[in-house]
Design a protein around this motif. Structure first.
Motif, mmCIF file in Angstrom:
data_model
loop_
_atom_site.group_PDB
_atom_site.id
_atom_site.type_symbol
_atom_site.label_atom_id
_atom_site.label_comp_id
_atom_site.label_asym_id
_atom_site.label_seq_id
_atom_site.Cartn_x
_atom_site.Cartn_y
_atom_site.Cartn_z
ATOM 1 N N ALA A 10 0.834 -1.204 0.000
ATOM 2 C CA ALA A 10 0.000 0.000 0.000
ATOM 3 C C ALA A 10 0.869 1.255 0.000
ATOM 4 O O ALA A 10 0.563 2.228 -0.694
ATOM 5 C CB ALA A 10 -0.952 0.000 1.192
ATOM 6 N N THR A 11 1.961 1.230 0.743
ATOM 7 C CA THR A 11 2.868 2.381 0.775
ATOM 8 C C THR A 11 3.456 2.637 -0.609
ATOM 9 O O THR A 11 3.510 3.786 -1.070
ATOM 10 C CB THR A 11 3.981 2.155 1.823
ATOM 11 N N SER B 85 -3.459 1.817 7.398
ATOM 12 C CA SER B 85 -3.670 2.844 6.382
ATOM 13 C C SER B 85 -3.102 4.183 6.842
ATOM 14 O O SER B 85 -2.483 4.906 6.054
ATOM 15 C CB SER B 85 -5.145 2.977 6.040
ATOM 16 N N THR C 109 0.511 4.068 6.242
ATOM 17 C CA THR C 109 0.769 4.183 4.807
ATOM 18 C C THR C 109 0.767 5.650 4.387
ATOM 19 O O THR C 109 1.657 6.108 3.671
ATOM 20 C CB THR C 109 -0.291 3.390 4.009
#
Length: 171
Positions: free
Chosen positions: A112-113, A142, A145
């Motif tokens: 996700a990052t 999240s 992230t």
């Protein structure tokens, strides 16, 4: 793991259907997928995706957006990320410019990052230099992230039984 963002095409039909099935099976939220969870067929979803690329064809109630597939070095679909070209009132408070999701088997690997970093490059190309990214306060992964990509928490907004955190990233 190396990942890249690609635009959807018919070549990814089966992978997108498996992606959708995995999220449904796990009861996960399919953020950043341009409504994949609600589409009855790939063709229906793809038509909406294409329409939403442009201000002149965007579906009612939505804003123009580009949704990318995140694929690994084997061209396996590991995530999806959506860049909204502008914000409406709802997105300004709760949705932001970018939404994303990663398939359950690939979480906690930094995907996700990397996806968000690549999406921010796309934002530059779209002329979006102040990017709003939001997440539920309970979604610590999240939040990390977003913070790892330079997100600065502006505020938190209650919405029914949850709290949305609003982060800004300046490019």
């Amino acid at each position: 793991m190396e990942i890249k963002l690609v635009l959807p095409s018919i070549d990814y039909k089966e992978k997108l259907l498996r992606y959708k099935a995995d999220f449904i099976k796990n009861g996960d939220s399919m953020d950043g997928s341009a409504g994949l969870e609600d589409a009855l067929t790939f063709e229906e979803w793809y038509a909406v995706w294409k329409d939403n690329l442009s201000e002149s064809t965007v579906r009612d109630g939505l804003v123009p957006a580009t949704t990318f597939l995140a694929v690994d070095e084997n061209d396996d679909l590991v995530g999806m990320i959506d860049i909204r070209h502008r914000l409406n009132d709802y997105l300004m408070n709760f949705g932001g410019h970018i939404g994303y999701s990663v398939i359950k088997s690939q979480r906690q690997k930094g995907i996700a990052t990397k996806m968000l970093a690549l999406a921010l490059e796309q934002c530059r190309e779209l002329g979006i230099f102040k990017v709003l990214v939001t997440c539920d306060k309970q979604n610590i992964a999240s939040a990390k992230t977003i913070q790892n990509n330079g997100g600065i928490l502006e505020n938190e907004i209650p919405e029914m039984e949850s709290i949305t955190q609003r982060y800004w990233i300046t490019l």
